[in-house]
Enzyme design. Structure first.
Site, PDB file in Angstrom:
ATOM      1  CD  GLU A 137      45.238  39.836  35.739  1.00 47.71           C
ATOM      2  OE1 GLU A 137      45.653  38.701  36.028  1.00 47.71           O
ATOM      3  OE2 GLU A 137      45.987  40.740  35.359  1.00 47.71           O
ATOM      4  CG  ASN A 186      39.674  41.409  36.499  1.00 47.70           C
ATOM      5  OD1 ASN A 186      39.817  40.903  37.602  1.00 47.70           O
ATOM      6  ND2 ASN A 186      40.695  41.928  35.809  1.00 47.70           N
TER       7      ASN A 186
END
Ligand SMILES: [Zn+2]
Length: 254
Positions: free
Chosen positions: A76, A30
């Site tokens: 996350e 990410n």
């Protein structure tokens, strides 16, 4: 700092670069950028970061609530927000699973030995955070003690997170970590490590401020020895220092 449009394109481009270099597989990884004091632009969950479009990205507030975007944000998000809260200088974050560095993280080994001068200048060392379950607050908690002092962290049994003044510098640090992990792995295969000594380390740390792109406020301490490194005879150390003296002036390409 670029416009939101430019920053979206930058995330898409860096996601593709991570995928092309094999730093992520499937839907791994990410990325994010800080848009302003209250908003962060992040990648979505559940899709390859190598094939994103600008419209796939999600804007969240500092509490992790989605403000804009159709997709679900990365699981996350807590890690990204922790780093932005603790480090006002950070405007870009990259999380990936580059195989060699992640191998060190899975072996329980930090990349904390001064083997390569450019890495000492750029990152100091790359510590290893304990394991934390992905997608839970536990993950951010394991990173918290390390975030103020380091710009790149190995995450045990998981991967790597890097961050910097913009997304590009965060991405470059990810490349540096994986490249350094490959070099460190070769020293393990060769069975010996010739660590930079304390006086040379002090010169490198003093030289940091001269290099563009090395602007972290973090003190980034360096270790001159630990555990399995530095088992060299006095004779081989003397030989190595003569070699070092003949080397041309160090170049730092950033
Ligand atoms: Zn991950």
């Amino acid at each position: 700092m670029g416009s939101e449009h430019q920053l979206r394109r930058e995330i898409v481009k860096m996601g593709r670069a991570l995928h092309e270099r094999g730093f992520i597989a499937a839907c791994d990884g990410n990325l994010s950028v800080r848009l302003n004091d209250e908003r962060v632009l992040v990648t979505p969950t559940g899709m390859s970061k190598g094939g994103m479009h600008s419209a796939d990205l999600v804007i969240v507030d500092m509490e992790g609530q989605r403000v804009k975007g159709r997709r679900e944000m990365t699981s996350e998000i807590g890690m990204h927000l922790l780093i932005y809260r603790m480090r006002p200088d950070v405007r870009g974050i990259v999380h990936a699973h580059p195989p060699t560095a992640t191998g060190f993280a899975a072996a329980g080994l930090a990349l904390n030995q001064p083997l390569v001068c450019e890495v000492v200048i750029g990152l100091g060392q790359i510590p290893l955070a304990p394991y934390g379950t992905p997608g839970t607050p536990e993950l951010a908690q394991t990173l918290e003690p390390l975030v103020p002092d380091y710009d790149a962290i190995l995450m045990a049994n998981h991967g790597v997170v890097t961050y910097g003044a913009d997304l590009h510098s965060a991405y470059m640090k990810m490349e540096t970590v994986e490249h350094f992990a490959q070099i460190a792995l070769v020293t393990h295969i060769l069975g010996q490590q010739q660590l930079l000594d304390r006086p040379d380390l002090e010169k490198l740390v003093a030289a940091r401020s001269k290099y563009l792109g090395v602007n972290s406020a973090a003190p980034m301490p360096v270790h001159s020895s630990n555990g399995n490194g530095g088992r060299l005879s006095r004779r081989s150390r003397a030989r190595s220092s003569r070699t070092v003296l003949r080397e041309p002036a160090m170049r730092f390409e950033n």
